[in-house]
Scaffold this active site. Sequence first.
Site, PDB file in Angstrom:
ATOM      1  CG  ASP A 162      -8.882   4.238   1.805  1.00  0.00           C
ATOM      2  OD1 ASP A 162      -9.741   3.922   0.947  1.00  0.00           O
ATOM      3  OD2 ASP A 162      -8.903   5.332   2.393  1.00  0.00           O
ATOM      4  CE  LYS A 187      -3.655   2.359   2.457  1.00  0.00           C
ATOM      5  NZ  LYS A 187      -4.301   2.511   3.741  1.00  0.00           N
TER       6      LYS A 187
END
Length: 223
Positions: free
Chosen positions: A152, A134
């Site tokens: 997210d 990420k």
Amino acid sequence: MPRSYVHEARKRVGPKKARVRPVIERLAIEHADAKIALSFRSPLELLISVMLSAQTTDVNVNRVTEKLFVKYRRPEDYLAVPVAELERDIFATGFYRQKTKSLRGAMQRIIEVHDGEVPESFDDLLKLPGVARKTANVVSAERGNAQGIVVDTHVRRVSQRLGFTKQEDPVKIERDLVKLVPREDWARFPHLLIWHGRRICDARKPQCEICPLASDVCPSSRI
Ligand code: SF4
């Protein structure tokens, strides 16, 4: 939602391949200001901010980095102070012990392997201690080299509501999204969904009545 209703809703809005373009275009108009909420002035500050943002808000990170980036300007600076001092300086972002360890490990490798510069390549970013997919995705996207789509909690929820994925696991959601979203939109797509999720498609109370996707492209619309 009963199965028949879901089926009807999907039929009403049509296939996701045909909807992704209007979704992006409408959200780009609705959230023209959608961009990363972290404050940074260099690739190093970007990397540190993203690493600190795990499990906390961007507002909180910005509050901490406002002072941090005055004191720590180069990768060496993070290694020059005692561990306890860096822990204190990032304490307010939470998980400060683990984050300090990751920051110092990443800075060490940046100095030893990359001549003090944050690497450009996605694979090199992933090799930095404490940098997961990420973080590498966010950093690469902000540097104009998106290698995937950042997932997210907002991207997950809004993508599911739009019928773009049925998955729960972020890695599987990303896999669905990169097949669907044109590559040139990989960087801005998560920002659009994050801002849409914050402002309109709220987790508990989606405001479908003011949503530009409600009438014809969102199968979860309540109106
Ligand atoms: S129509 Fe409702 S559920 Fe669909 S994206 Fe908009 S706010 Fe979310």
